[in-house]
Motif scaffolding. Structure first.
Motif, PDB file in Angstrom:
ATOM      1  N   LEU A 195      -2.078  56.055  40.647  1.00  0.00           N
ATOM      2  CA  LEU A 195      -3.055  57.122  41.249  1.00  0.00           C
ATOM      3  C   LEU A 195      -3.212  57.954  40.047  1.00  0.00           C
ATOM      4  CD1 LEU A 195      -4.451  57.721  43.865  1.00  0.00           C
ATOM      5  CD2 LEU A 195      -2.544  59.374  44.167  1.00  0.00           C
ATOM      6  N   ARG A 246      -6.155  49.216  47.897  1.00  0.00           N
ATOM      7  CA  ARG A 246      -6.018  50.688  47.889  1.00  0.00           C
ATOM      8  C   ARG A 246      -7.506  51.210  47.741  1.00  0.00           C
ATOM      9  NH1 ARG A 246      -3.757  53.049  44.281  1.00  0.00           N
ATOM     10  NH2 ARG A 246      -3.007  54.788  45.776  1.00  0.00           N
ATOM     11  N   GLU A 252     -13.647  54.627  47.433  1.00  0.00           N
ATOM     12  CA  GLU A 252     -12.733  55.507  48.251  1.00  0.00           C
ATOM     13  C   GLU A 252     -11.291  54.975  48.390  1.00  0.00           C
ATOM     14  OE1 GLU A 252     -12.478  56.936  52.899  1.00  0.00           O
ATOM     15  OE2 GLU A 252     -14.496  57.007  51.928  1.00  0.00           O
ATOM     16  N   LEU A 253     -10.415  55.716  48.419  1.00  0.00           N
ATOM     17  CA  LEU A 253      -8.927  55.400  48.498  1.00  0.00           C
ATOM     18  C   LEU A 253      -8.617  55.140  49.896  1.00  0.00           C
ATOM     19  CD1 LEU A 253      -6.125  55.734  47.088  1.00  0.00           C
ATOM     20  CD2 LEU A 253      -5.780  57.683  48.368  1.00  0.00           C
ATOM     21  N   ALA A 255      -6.220  54.704  52.912  1.00  0.00           N
ATOM     22  CA  ALA A 255      -4.959  54.923  53.326  1.00  0.00           C
ATOM     23  C   ALA A 255      -4.025  53.612  53.650  1.00  0.00           C
ATOM     24  CB  ALA A 255      -4.878  56.090  54.306  1.00  0.00           C
ATOM     25  N   ALA A 362      -1.332  67.279  47.146  1.00  0.00           N
ATOM     26  CA  ALA A 362      -0.736  66.263  48.335  1.00  0.00           C
ATOM     27  C   ALA A 362      -0.077  67.044  49.559  1.00  0.00           C
ATOM     28  CB  ALA A 362       0.248  65.350  47.826  1.00  0.00           C
ATOM     29  N   ALA A 391      -7.380  67.987  43.941  1.00  0.00           N
ATOM     30  CA  ALA A 391      -7.119  66.571  43.408  1.00  0.00           C
ATOM     31  C   ALA A 391      -8.093  66.138  42.464  1.00  0.00           C
ATOM     32  CB  ALA A 391      -7.627  65.649  44.816  1.00  0.00           C
ATOM     33  N   ASN A 393      -8.142  62.783  41.380  1.00  0.00           N
ATOM     34  CA  ASN A 393      -8.481  61.384  41.429  1.00  0.00           C
ATOM     35  C   ASN A 393      -9.729  61.346  42.338  1.00  0.00           C
ATOM     36  OD1 ASN A 393      -8.339  58.586  42.778  1.00  0.00           O
ATOM     37  ND2 ASN A 393      -6.847  58.418  41.511  1.00  0.00           N
ATOM     38  N   GLU A 396      -9.290  59.244  45.640  1.00  0.00           N
ATOM     39  CA  GLU A 396      -8.690  60.288  46.501  1.00  0.00           C
ATOM     40  C   GLU A 396      -9.477  61.504  47.001  1.00  0.00           C
ATOM     41  OE1 GLU A 396      -4.057  61.993  47.121  1.00  0.00           O
ATOM     42  OE2 GLU A 396      -4.750  61.715  45.235  1.00  0.00           O
ATOM     43  N   THR A 397     -10.234  61.918  46.146  1.00  0.00           N
ATOM     44  CA  THR A 397     -11.322  63.015  46.493  1.00  0.00           C
ATOM     45  C   THR A 397     -12.071  62.513  47.623  1.00  0.00           C
ATOM     46  OG1 THR A 397     -10.985  64.133  44.550  1.00  0.00           O
ATOM     47  CG2 THR A 397     -12.841  64.720  45.560  1.00  0.00           C
ATOM     48  N   TYR A 399     -11.800  60.153  49.714  1.00  0.00           N
ATOM     49  CA  TYR A 399     -11.273  59.899  51.131  1.00  0.00           C
ATOM     50  C   TYR A 399     -11.174  61.216  51.673  1.00  0.00           C
ATOM     51  CZ  TYR A 399      -7.100  59.311  54.212  1.00  0.00           C
ATOM     52  OH  TYR A 399      -6.150  59.458  55.190  1.00  0.00           O
TER      53      TYR A 399
END
Length: 408
Positions: A195, A246, A252-253, A255, A362, A391, A393, A396-397, A399
């Motif tokens: 990540l 992933r 997009e991440l 989950a 997180a 964030a 990444n 992750e952003t 998501y």
């Protein structure tokens, strides 16, 4: 047409550690190796733009860095020493013996993890010198400010010079003492690939995860009876097995509860589970990596998120937090608590962690999800906003933005 800027970025990722390792082995000085490598990459920025990317970028960088190192040694050494240093250009003597470790990069990692340095300092230095991670990436891994991490690394190199800590190929007797630092380095390199924290990097850096797994396999071959080595390898394999599921096609991440488990690598999962079972059969109290591997084994054993054995995961986290009562372990434990006792109970635990994790994205993402599940949309939106702000990444952003925008 070759994009020179992108080629330089790719070369830095692929060649930095190799160049530093080669120069350190040759000149016996980590500081000179890093500075010469940095000068070589700076020269590449100028030269490659004008002349184009050379056919073999790695060889070009190594040669240029070697010349930079020799130039610096000649400038700094006394006149009587110049003939000895100049001979390095044409040295035909056989290389020094490899010692207990054959792999150049792994040897340098063991060398940098010198017991004379504080544990966190030796890990940070090794991540910079050998792992090729940037200071911002290392700072995010340790949850400290970039300036503080820069000072920590600078002080470590100064101590090496002041104490005249030698660059010495580690012997077999050195390996167990240096092993905890080596495993920490490999774990953090893997995490950066799993990540990526930098806003300008790919969300998943497979070259880092693959290299961390390769090196951990080599460590296991050197120390096959060590439980933590086996645990770290199992942990990496079980996480890497989920890589294809992933990140979505849109970047997009995805989950864990939304991943296509049919896309997981069953071969890696089987190998990871086998290692976990071997450690359980050994009947020895597990360390941190063995516990983390066992947690991931539970996750990857469930055919669907609905069948996850959260009670077993919580029991493992209870064992882990006795070993490492850190706020990040407590945060991860709270996620399991939410599944068993509900989001309200978990939120109370998470809120108590705020003083120590206020700058950790997180923490805010976990809190946002718990608030969402409790129907506290306004507070959840504010927590998502803070997580998005912190964030780095891109996947992750994306998501987090989608989850925030789904709030009513």
């Amino acid at each position: 047409m070759i994009d020179v800027e992108q080629e330089i970025i790719r070369a830095h990722r692929a060649e930095w550690a190799r160049v530093v390792a080669a120069l350190t082995r040759r000149f016996g000085d980590l500081d000179i190796a890093e500075e010469a490598a940095a000068e070589a990459f700076a020269t590449a920025v100028q030269r490659w733009r004008a002349d184009g990317v050379p056919p073999n970028p790695g060889a070009w960088l190594t040669t240029t860095a070697s010349r930079k190192a020799i130039d610096r040694i000649r400038r700094e050494n006394k006149r009587d020493d110049r003939h000895r240093e100049a001979q390095m250009l044409h040295d035909s003597s056989p290389p020094a013996p490899a010692g207990a470790v054959d792999d150049d990069r792994l040897r340098l990692i063991f060398t940098c993890c010198h017991p004379a340095l504080a544990p966190q300092t030796r890990v940070a230095l090794t991540l910079r010198m050998v792992g090729g991670l940037t200071v911002p990436e290392i700072a995010r891994a340790f949850l400290v400010a970039e300036g503080a991490m820069e000072q920590r690394i600078t002080r470590a190199k100064a101590k090496i010079r002041a104490a005249r800590i030698p660059y010495r190929v580690p012997s077999a007797e050195d390996l167990p003492v240096r092993l905890p630092g080596v495993l920490a380095v490999l774990y953090l390199v893997f995490n950066e690939g799993y990540l990526a924290t930098g806003p300008g990097t790919d969300p998943v850096r497979h070259e880092l995860t693959a290299e961390a797994i390769r090196l951990t396999r080599l460590v296991r071959a050197l120390l096959p009876a060590d439980g933590e080595v086996a645990g770290l390898l199992a942990l990496m394999l079980l996480i890497e097995a989920r890589r294809a599921a992933r990140v979505s096609a849109g970047g997009e991440l995805v989950a864990l509860d939304e991943q296509d488990r049919g896309a997981w690598d069953t071969g890696l999962i089987a190998e990871g589970h086998r290692l976990v079972r071997e450690r359980l059969a050994a009947g020895v109290a597990p360390g941190r990596y063995q516990i983390l591997a066992a947690i991931n084994a539970v996750h990857t054993s469930a055919p669907d998120i609905r069948y996850t054995d959260w009670s077993q995961i919580l029991a493992l986290y209870d064992q882990f937090i006795r070993l490492d009562p850190s706020p990040i372990v407590a945060l991860n434990r709270a996620i399991a608590v939410a599944e068993l006792d509900g989001p309200q109970v978990a939120l109370a635990t998470v809120d108590r962690l705020e003083p120590r994790l206020a700058g950790y994205h997180a923490y805010h993402a976990t809190r946002a999800d718990l608030l969402r599940r409790l129907g506290r949309g306004h507070e959840a939106r504010a927590a998502y906003d803070r997580a998005i702000e912190l964030a780095g990444n891109t996947a992750e952003t994306a998501y987090l933005i989608r989850r925030r925008d789904q709030l009513r």
